[in-house]
Motif scaffolding. Structure first.
Motif, PDB file in Angstrom:
ATOM      1  N   GLU A   1      21.290  85.561  48.228  1.00 24.46           N
ATOM      2  CA  GLU A   1      21.496  86.765  47.539  1.00 24.46           C
ATOM      3  C   GLU A   1      22.585  86.613  46.544  1.00 24.46           C
ATOM      4  OE1 GLU A   1      22.197  90.783  49.455  1.00 24.46           O
ATOM      5  OE2 GLU A   1      24.129  89.579  49.845  1.00 24.46           O
TER       6      GLU A   1
ATOM      7  N   CYS B   1      40.559  86.289  51.366  1.00 30.26           N
ATOM      8  CA  CYS B   1      39.652  85.673  52.502  1.00 30.26           C
ATOM      9  C   CYS B   1      38.459  85.950  52.585  1.00 30.26           C
ATOM     10  CB  CYS B   1      40.395  85.821  53.957  1.00 30.26           C
ATOM     11  SG  CYS B   1      42.161  85.391  53.793  1.00 30.26           S
TER      12      CYS B   1
ATOM     13  N   PRO C   1      28.178  99.229  57.864  1.00 29.31           N
ATOM     14  CA  PRO C   1      28.767 100.357  58.929  1.00 29.31           C
ATOM     15  C   PRO C   1      28.603 101.637  58.001  1.00 29.31           C
ATOM     16  CG  PRO C   1      30.482  99.099  58.246  1.00 29.31           C
ATOM     17  CD  PRO C   1      29.594  98.515  57.574  1.00 29.31           C
TER      18      PRO C   1
ATOM     19  N   LEU D   1      23.782  88.551  52.528  1.00 25.70           N
ATOM     20  CA  LEU D   1      25.266  87.976  52.966  1.00 25.70           C
ATOM     21  C   LEU D   1      24.865  86.585  52.714  1.00 25.70           C
ATOM     22  CD1 LEU D   1      26.449  89.846  55.901  1.00 25.70           C
ATOM     23  CD2 LEU D   1      26.932  90.433  53.552  1.00 25.70           C
ATOM     24  N   SER D   2      23.620  85.917  52.297  1.00 23.65           N
ATOM     25  CA  SER D   2      23.475  84.515  52.410  1.00 23.65           C
ATOM     26  C   SER D   2      23.773  84.114  51.048  1.00 23.65           C
ATOM     27  CB  SER D   2      22.129  84.067  52.810  1.00 23.65           C
ATOM     28  OG  SER D   2      21.251  84.320  51.917  1.00 23.65           O
TER      29      SER D   2
ATOM     30  N   LEU E   1      34.711  94.318  53.988  1.00 26.73           N
ATOM     31  CA  LEU E   1      33.445  94.075  54.576  1.00 26.73           C
ATOM     32  C   LEU E   1      32.818  92.650  54.131  1.00 26.73           C
ATOM     33  CD1 LEU E   1      31.413  97.441  53.881  1.00 26.73           C
ATOM     34  CD2 LEU E   1      32.555  96.568  56.075  1.00 26.73           C
ATOM     35  N   GLY E   2      32.879  92.265  52.698  1.00 27.48           N
ATOM     36  CA  GLY E   2      32.613  90.874  52.403  1.00 27.48           C
ATOM     37  C   GLY E   2      31.002  91.073  52.121  1.00 27.48           C
ATOM     38  N   SER E   3      30.661  90.199  50.968  1.00 25.01           N
ATOM     39  CA  SER E   3      29.083  89.989  50.509  1.00 25.01           C
ATOM     40  C   SER E   3      28.631  88.579  50.825  1.00 25.01           C
ATOM     41  CB  SER E   3      29.109  90.502  49.235  1.00 25.01           C
ATOM     42  OG  SER E   3      29.949  89.863  48.242  1.00 25.01           O
ATOM     43  N   GLN E   4      29.432  87.880  51.331  1.00 26.19           N
ATOM     44  CA  GLN E   4      29.188  86.312  51.372  1.00 26.19           C
ATOM     45  C   GLN E   4      29.462  85.754  52.707  1.00 26.19           C
ATOM     46  OE1 GLN E   4      27.615  83.729  49.316  1.00 26.19           O
ATOM     47  NE2 GLN E   4      26.440  85.233  48.953  1.00 26.19           N
ATOM     48  N   ARG E   5      28.643  85.369  53.533  1.00 19.39           N
ATOM     49  CA  ARG E   5      28.825  84.280  54.761  1.00 19.39           C
ATOM     50  C   ARG E   5      29.046  83.055  54.499  1.00 19.39           C
ATOM     51  NH1 ARG E   5      26.214  88.070  59.259  1.00 19.39           N
ATOM     52  NH2 ARG E   5      28.019  89.656  59.517  1.00 19.39           N
ATOM     53  N   LEU E   6      30.004  82.614  53.961  1.00 18.52           N
ATOM     54  CA  LEU E   6      30.230  80.934  53.966  1.00 18.52           C
ATOM     55  C   LEU E   6      31.076  80.697  55.021  1.00 18.52           C
ATOM     56  CD1 LEU E   6      31.010  80.600  50.117  1.00 18.52           C
ATOM     57  CD2 LEU E   6      28.819  80.703  51.250  1.00 18.52           C
ATOM     58  N   ALA E   7      31.322  81.622  55.985  1.00 17.60           N
ATOM     59  CA  ALA E   7      32.419  81.180  57.123  1.00 17.60           C
ATOM     60  C   ALA E   7      31.838  82.245  58.212  1.00 17.60           C
ATOM     61  CB  ALA E   7      33.562  81.102  56.687  1.00 17.60           C
ATOM     62  N   PRO E   8      32.383  81.938  59.372  1.00 16.12           N
ATOM     63  CA  PRO E   8      32.093  82.979  60.609  1.00 16.12           C
ATOM     64  C   PRO E   8      32.595  84.358  60.330  1.00 16.12           C
ATOM     65  CG  PRO E   8      33.173  81.023  61.366  1.00 16.12           C
ATOM     66  CD  PRO E   8      33.193  80.826  59.803  1.00 16.12           C
TER      67      PRO E   8
ATOM     68  N   GLN F   1      31.772  92.554  59.429  1.00 13.19           N
ATOM     69  CA  GLN F   1      30.741  93.515  59.710  1.00 13.19           C
ATOM     70  C   GLN F   1      29.942  92.910  60.530  1.00 13.19           C
ATOM     71  OE1 GLN F   1      27.984  94.536  56.580  1.00 13.19           O
ATOM     72  NE2 GLN F   1      28.942  93.005  55.127  1.00 13.19           N
TER      73      GLN F   1
ATOM     74  N   ALA G   1      36.113  86.527  50.427  1.00  6.91           N
ATOM     75  CA  ALA G   1      35.274  85.708  49.682  1.00  6.91           C
ATOM     76  C   ALA G   1      34.413  84.963  50.440  1.00  6.91           C
ATOM     77  CB  ALA G   1      35.923  84.885  48.768  1.00  6.91           C
ATOM     78  N   CYS G   2      34.912  84.656  51.760  1.00 13.67           N
ATOM     79  CA  CYS G   2      33.754  83.841  52.580  1.00 13.67           C
ATOM     80  C   CYS G   2      33.702  84.556  53.991  1.00 13.67           C
ATOM     81  CB  CYS G   2      34.306  82.312  52.888  1.00 13.67           C
ATOM     82  SG  CYS G   2      34.601  81.433  51.540  1.00 13.67           S
TER      83      CYS G   2
ATOM     84  N   LEU H   1      25.885  73.505  53.665  1.00 10.47           N
ATOM     85  CA  LEU H   1      25.999  74.132  52.336  1.00 10.47           C
ATOM     86  C   LEU H   1      26.634  73.411  51.170  1.00 10.47           C
ATOM     87  CD1 LEU H   1      26.951  77.714  53.481  1.00 10.47           C
ATOM     88  CD2 LEU H   1      24.608  76.847  52.728  1.00 10.47           C
TER      89      LEU H   1
ATOM     90  N   GLN I   1      20.338  79.023  55.480  1.00 11.66           N
ATOM     91  CA  GLN I   1      21.387  79.515  55.696  1.00 11.66           C
ATOM     92  C   GLN I   1      21.242  80.890  56.730  1.00 11.66           C
ATOM     93  OE1 GLN I   1      23.766  80.884  53.048  1.00 11.66           O
ATOM     94  NE2 GLN I   1      25.585  81.555  54.385  1.00 11.66           N
TER      95      GLN I   1
ATOM     96  N   THR J   1      33.136  87.797  56.137  1.00 14.17           N
ATOM     97  CA  THR J   1      32.976  89.049  56.145  1.00 14.17           C
ATOM     98  C   THR J   1      33.498  89.617  57.343  1.00 14.17           C
ATOM     99  OG1 THR J   1      30.826  88.441  57.621  1.00 14.17           O
ATOM    100  CG2 THR J   1      30.606  88.746  55.288  1.00 14.17           C
TER     101      THR J   1
ATOM    102  N   TYR K   1      40.467  79.702  46.427  1.00 11.55           N
ATOM    103  CA  TYR K   1      39.048  80.148  46.242  1.00 11.55           C
ATOM    104  C   TYR K   1      38.907  81.745  46.484  1.00 11.55           C
ATOM    105  CZ  TYR K   1      33.927  80.570  47.050  1.00 11.55           C
ATOM    106  OH  TYR K   1      32.639  80.746  46.926  1.00 11.55           O
ATOM    107  N   GLY K   2      39.721  82.153  47.274  1.00 11.93           N
ATOM    108  CA  GLY K   2      39.390  83.834  47.373  1.00 11.93           C
ATOM    109  C   GLY K   2      39.914  84.603  46.125  1.00 11.93           C
TER     110      GLY K   2
ATOM    111  N   PHE L   1      27.296  76.074  58.111  1.00 11.66           N
ATOM    112  CA  PHE L   1      28.249  76.201  56.964  1.00 11.66           C
ATOM    113  C   PHE L   1      28.284  74.751  56.303  1.00 11.66           C
ATOM    114  CE2 PHE L   1      29.663  79.860  59.457  1.00 11.66           C
ATOM    115  CZ  PHE L   1      28.993  80.796  58.802  1.00 11.66           C
TER     116      PHE L   1
END
Lengths: 211, 491
Positions: B355, A65, B276, B351-352, A104-111, A72, A67-68, B436, B418, A70, B72-73, B433
């Motif tokens: 990047e 999960c 963090p 996070l966009s 933590l995630g590195s991509q925000r494709l979702a809330p 943080q 992947a989209c 995108l 975004q 985050t 996807y994940g 979103f």
């Protein structure tokens, strides 16, 4: 540069600086970070997740999960996360003491989900979203997870936890979709995602509701 | 014969007289290098197809939804691991070994063991990728393959690393070239990076955010101390050899190497900005990411004038084209990374998709194009035969370039929107979103083109091997049929 040993020594040394600085020193600094016990309430934060939520965390990790989504909340001067209502303070190292592995995630494709449990409040958990996100948000590209639900014939009264499917997503009449134990665990995990507790290093911020 | 003659002549031109016995040297490393290049290419196709499938899942999320292995994940980390460890690491090692042999004028040590390492490497990777798809991934960013497969990978690497460094040490001619420094560095840093990360992140994870900090250090290390030096080693060799011109300002290359070694190791935590973790860790990462502009500038000063003065050749030469675009991507993305590491920019782009686009361009633009271009030079020399279908090389090049542009440009541009809109609480998240989608559409199209390009390369490669081996196979068959007992030489 034609001395092999010299090159070799330099290669080790340059690498060792970063290794000490970014692996050893942080372990020294954060290795014994402990939960904070509030002086007012005597409550300790963060707390380890109960069994079902811990199981749910493993499912969350396994499905990727992150992947989209985050987990943080960035500080106010480093993004609009707090203004958007994704948290009432920035996230700090102590919040994640019991998160393993970290998501933590590195991509925000979702809330962001760092405080999803907080946002959910007393509302019923999003089983329908787990089953098919399009059933709630038309146009969502989030993955559907029908394998977390059992299709079974209705015997007697419909099950209490059977999904109430909207138009276009119904199953045949006389049948119902019931969440599996795994779906319940995942929901318990989502509910456990919250850190709206003031810490010495991070005070809560008052946020206007943005709807 | 004439093709072989052309290659020998080119080599003779590139070398200082008297020409070393290239044929013998090439023969010493033929098997492992060929293995590494071929399996690397196969993993490139697998990785690009997994990325393609991940893109499809964003466009049609309900398709194949009953199958969690295709979610996807899981596709995203599977693709990344296939590309980094399957494609880039193996291609980089293959080309690196060939360079060590060429530059050191010394045969490869223990080529059989290195080839065995390659087999083990591919086995470890196959297990790891399948484990991710089946849900046994570790969940640690950049280290998703389970511990058992990563330790196996490390063992496989040791076969290559130990004998690779041995070959480096047997170097017989004059001073060490820049390519050799980069190769030695990469070959030492990689096992150190992987061992530390395995121990501290996966096997015995520290408390709380510690694995994230080590993970960020590891990710920066894999990018700047493993893939980048491997690629730069190739760039510093092939550009002067093919153009026939020495690199400009070559004395600066030593600064490029040491600054990359130092700042590359420190650059990782820039990707934790806003996260963090203690502020000093992120600040160190930002400073290092900006200072990485020193080696980048030097690489541009070394190679730029040479490429600029041979523009006609760059446009026509199959290898130089790839390398020129790779250097361009390297400089452009590094500039973008340095700029967006600064806190005020990171507030928007971190996070966009912007990047993400920079990461994609660094990998598929700089690292991948370098190795692909280099492979187009190396394979014909190893096999002593030119590419059977030069047109397919052009197809590969243009498909890859156009595909790359289709993936990267929309994502980089829309990623800015975004990021800006996510910081504006008045814009609903759902709307941000939802918009995108068009980027994902371009991404799928671009990845389809890139996959087709890679398929063209594999076809060419397979065709070359069949042509090389046909006489051997034919003579073996003839020998079998007429049982005449004549001695038939296969090659």
């Amino acid at each position: 540069m034609n001395r092999g040993p010299l090159i070799f020594f330099g290669i080790l040394l340059t690498f060792a600086t970063a290794w000490c600085g970014l692996v050893l020193v942080p372990h020294q600094q954060l290795g014994d970070l402990a939960p904070n016990v509030s002086e007012e309430t005597g409550q300790s934060f963060p707390q380890a997740r109960p069994g079902d939520a811990a199981q749910g965390a493993r499912l969350y990790v396994s499905l990727g999960c992150v992947a989209c989504h985050t987990q943080q909340v960035r500080p106010e001067d480093g993004g609009g996360d707090i203004a958007r209502g994704w948290g009432s303070r920035r996230s700090v190292a102590r919040d994640y003491l019991y998160d393993r592995p970290l998501q933590l995630g590195s991509q925000r494709l979702a809330p962001d989900l760092a405080n999803y449990g907080e946002r959910l409040g007393t509302n019923p958990p999003p089983y329908l979203h787990l089953y098919n996100p399009r059933a709630i948000t038309a146009g969502s590209y989030c993955a559907a997870n029908p394998f977390f639900f059992t299709l079974r014939a209705v015997t007697g009264a419909p099950a209490v936890d059977a999904l109430r499917l909207p138009k276009g997503f119904e199953v045949a009449s006389g049948w119902e979709l019931v969440p599996t134990a795994e779906a319940d665990q995942l929901m318990a995990y989502l509910r456990s995602l919250r850190f709206s507790v003031a810490l010495p290093e991070a005070a809560l911020k008052l946020v206007e509701e943005n709807k | 014969m004439s093709q072989t003659g052309t290659i020998a002549k080119k080599d003779a031109l590139a070398a200082h007289p008297p020409a070393p016995p290239w044929a013998e040297l090439d023969a010493s490393c033929q098997l492992p290098v060929l293995y590494f290049l071929l399996s690397g290419l196969a993993w490139l196709l697998v990785g690009t197809l997994l990325q393609f499938e991940a893109g499809i899942r964003l466009l049609c999320p309900d398709w194949c939804a009953v199958c969690p292995a295709m979610t996807y994940g899981r596709l995203v980390p599977a693709a990344e691991n296939a590309l980094v460890y399957g494609f880039a690491s193996q291609m980089g090692l293959g080309i690196g070994l060939w360079l060590l042999v060429r530059l050191g004028r010394t045969p490869l040590v223990a080529s059989g063991l290195i080839a065995a390492g390659n087999v083990l490497w591919n086995l470890a990777l196959t297990v790891g990728i399948l484990a991710i798809l089946l849900g046994d991934g570790t969940g640690h960013a950049g280290l998703e393959m389970p511990a058992y497969s990563q330790w196996m990978l490390l063992a496989a690497y040791m076969f290559v690393g130990i004998w690779g460094v041995q070959t480096w040490a047997h170097h017989t001619s004059g001073p060490y070239y820049a390519s050799q420094w980069f190769l030695l560095g990469a070959m030492f840093w990689f096992p150190w990076l992987l061992t530390t990360a395995q121990l501290v992140v996966v096997t015995f994870p520290g408390r709380g955010v510690l694995p994230a900090i080590t993970g960020a250090w590891f990710a920066g290390g894999i990018q700047h101390l493993w893939l980048t030096p491997l690629a730069l080693a190739a760039i510093y060799y092939f550009i002067p050899v093919i153009t026939g011109r020495p690199l400009r300002n070559y004395h600066l290359a030593v600064v490029a190497f040491w600054s990359l070694a130092l700042f590359g190791g420190w650059s990782g935590p820039a990707r934790l900005i806003g996260g963090p973790v203690p502020a000093w860790i992120v600040s160190a990462g930002i400073v290092a990411t900006v200072l990485l502009l020193i080696p980048v500038t030097i690489v541009a000063l070394n190679t730029g004038p040479v490429l600029g003065s041979r523009l006609g050749q760059v446009c026509e030469n199959q290898v130089l084209r790839f390398l020129a675009v790779a250097v361009f991507c390297f400089v452009l993305v590094s500039l973008g990374n340095a700029l967006n590491a600064l806190r005020f920019r990171a507030a928007v782009t971190h996070l966009s998709l912007n990047e993400w686009a920079r990461g994609f361009a660094y990998f598929h633009g700089f690292v991948a194009l370098t190795f692909l271009g280099a492979a187009y030079h190396v394979v014909p020399r190893l096999m002593r035969r030119d590419w059977p279908a030069p047109r397919l090389v052009s197809v590969h090049f243009w498909f890859t370039i156009v595909g790359l542009a289709l993936v990267v440009i929309p994502a980089a541009v829309d990623g800015l929107r975004q990021g800006n809109e996510l910081n504006d609480a008045a814009v609903p998240a759902v709307k941000i979103f939802d918009q995108l989608r068009s980027v994902f559409g371009w991404r799928v199209l671009g990845l389809a083109l890139m996959s087709a390009g890679n398929l063209a390369f594999l076809t060419n490669f397979g065709w070359l091997l069949i042509r090389c081996w046909t006489p051997g196979i034919r003579s073996a068959v003839a020998l079998f049929i007429d049982q005449s007992g004549k001695s038939v030489t296969a090659r």
